[in-house]
Design a protein around this motif. Structure first.
Motif, PDB file in Angstrom:
ATOM      1  N   ALA A  50      18.676  17.015  12.879  1.00 42.90           N
ATOM      2  CA  ALA A  50      18.235  16.648  11.528  1.00 42.90           C
ATOM      3  C   ALA A  50      17.560  15.280  11.541  1.00 42.90           C
ATOM      4  O   ALA A  50      16.550  15.071  10.859  1.00 42.90           O
ATOM      5  N   ASN A  51      18.087  14.381  12.317  1.00 41.71           N
ATOM      6  CA  ASN A  51      17.524  13.033  12.377  1.00 41.71           C
ATOM      7  C   ASN A  51      16.209  12.971  13.138  1.00 41.71           C
ATOM      8  O   ASN A  51      15.525  11.964  13.111  1.00 41.71           O
ATOM      9  N   ARG A  52      15.859  14.059  13.783  1.00 38.67           N
ATOM     10  CA  ARG A  52      14.575  14.149  14.478  1.00 38.67           C
ATOM     11  C   ARG A  52      13.634  15.138  13.780  1.00 38.67           C
ATOM     12  O   ARG A  52      12.632  15.549  14.337  1.00 38.67           O
ATOM     13  N   ALA A  53      13.994  15.495  12.556  1.00 44.24           N
ATOM     14  CA  ALA A  53      13.199  16.469  11.798  1.00 44.24           C
ATOM     15  C   ALA A  53      11.791  15.947  11.566  1.00 44.24           C
ATOM     16  O   ALA A  53      11.575  14.755  11.376  1.00 44.24           O
ATOM     17  N   ARG A  54      10.844  16.874  11.580  1.00 43.96           N
ATOM     18  CA  ARG A  54       9.442  16.514  11.390  1.00 43.96           C
ATOM     19  C   ARG A  54       9.009  16.586   9.934  1.00 43.96           C
ATOM     20  O   ARG A  54       7.901  16.177   9.601  1.00 43.96           O
ATOM     21  N   SER A  55       9.888  17.119   9.081  1.00 39.21           N
ATOM     22  CA  SER A  55       9.542  17.246   7.669  1.00 39.21           C
ATOM     23  C   SER A  55      10.818  17.222   6.836  1.00 39.21           C
ATOM     24  O   SER A  55      11.920  17.435   7.364  1.00 39.21           O
ATOM     25  N   LYS A  56      10.631  17.002   5.546  1.00 40.91           N
ATOM     26  CA  LYS A  56      11.778  17.010   4.637  1.00 40.91           C
ATOM     27  C   LYS A  56      12.453  18.389   4.605  1.00 40.91           C
ATOM     28  O   LYS A  56      13.688  18.460   4.685  1.00 40.91           O
ATOM     29  N   LEU A 109      22.721  15.978   1.279  1.00 36.94           N
ATOM     30  CA  LEU A 109      21.839  17.088   0.908  1.00 36.94           C
ATOM     31  C   LEU A 109      21.380  16.966  -0.545  1.00 36.94           C
ATOM     32  O   LEU A 109      20.207  17.195  -0.843  1.00 36.94           O
ATOM     33  N   LYS A 110      22.253  16.599  -1.449  1.00 35.32           N
ATOM     34  CA  LYS A 110      21.880  16.432  -2.861  1.00 35.32           C
ATOM     35  C   LYS A 110      20.792  15.349  -2.987  1.00 35.32           C
ATOM     36  O   LYS A 110      19.824  15.547  -3.710  1.00 35.32           O
ATOM     37  N   ARG A 111      21.009  14.244  -2.309  1.00 38.09           N
ATOM     38  CA  ARG A 111      20.021  13.150  -2.375  1.00 38.09           C
ATOM     39  C   ARG A 111      18.677  13.570  -1.774  1.00 38.09           C
ATOM     40  O   ARG A 111      17.629  13.259  -2.323  1.00 38.09           O
ATOM     41  N   ALA A 112      18.731  14.260  -0.659  1.00 37.72           N
ATOM     42  CA  ALA A 112      17.487  14.680   0.000  1.00 37.72           C
ATOM     43  C   ALA A 112      16.707  15.664  -0.872  1.00 37.72           C
ATOM     44  O   ALA A 112      15.475  15.613  -0.901  1.00 37.72           O
ATOM     45  N   LYS A 113      17.399  16.505  -1.580  1.00 32.52           N
ATOM     46  CA  LYS A 113      16.738  17.508  -2.413  1.00 32.52           C
ATOM     47  C   LYS A 113      16.145  16.919  -3.690  1.00 32.52           C
ATOM     48  O   LYS A 113      15.195  17.479  -4.235  1.00 32.52           O
ATOM     49  N   THR A 114      16.684  15.787  -4.144  1.00 36.07           N
ATOM     50  CA  THR A 114      16.168  15.190  -5.374  1.00 36.07           C
ATOM     51  C   THR A 114      15.077  14.152  -5.125  1.00 36.07           C
ATOM     52  O   THR A 114      14.445  13.705  -6.072  1.00 36.07           O
ATOM     53  N   ARG A 115      14.867  13.782  -3.900  1.00 35.20           N
ATOM     54  CA  ARG A 115      13.836  12.783  -3.603  1.00 35.20           C
ATOM     55  C   ARG A 115      12.484  13.418  -3.443  1.00 35.20           C
ATOM     56  O   ARG A 115      12.243  14.458  -3.020  1.00 35.20           O
TER      57      ARG A 115
END
Length: 115
Positions: A50-56, A109-115
């Motif tokens: 996840a920390n190496r993800a290329r996209s949101k 996950l909640k924070r990532a989805k709302t940004r």
């Protein structure tokens, strides 16, 4: 926080390994233990990915995998405890850590989805 959570998920996996190694040798314990070993040790690996993800969306997907693996680990820990393969007091701290990690990943996950 990222490095702290990376280490925490790694140590969680190590604790899962130690519990697995302490299980008795019988068919039911083998099934429960193998399932727990897979789910519990994959949390840290998925977190690293996840920390190496290329996209949101990729980040959210991998973090969701972490959460699913933690939820599955909680399930197998409960089976192991209810089967009395390991004393409940030995499992209690690991179940608590599982619950804490679940809470952390839900928040991320909640924070990532709302940004």
């Amino acid at each position: 926080m990222e490095n702290e959570l990376a280490e925490r998920t790694y140590q969680y996996g190590r604790r899962i390994v130690a519990l697995f190694e302490a299980l008795p040798v019988n068919r039911v314990a083998d099934v429960f233990g193998n399932q727990l070993l897979r789910s519990g040790t994959s949390v840290g690996a998925n977190y690293r990915e996840a920390n190496r993800a290329r996209s949101k969306p990729e980040f959210i997907s991998k973090m969701g995998e972490c959460l699913r693996e933690l939820d599955e680990s909680s399930f197998w820990l409960r089976h192991i405890e209810d089967s009395r393969f390991i004393p409940a007091q030995r499992i209690a701290a690991l179940r608590s850590e599982t619950d804490e990690l679940i809470s952390i990943f839900v928040t991320i996950l909640k924070r990532a989805k709302t940004r």
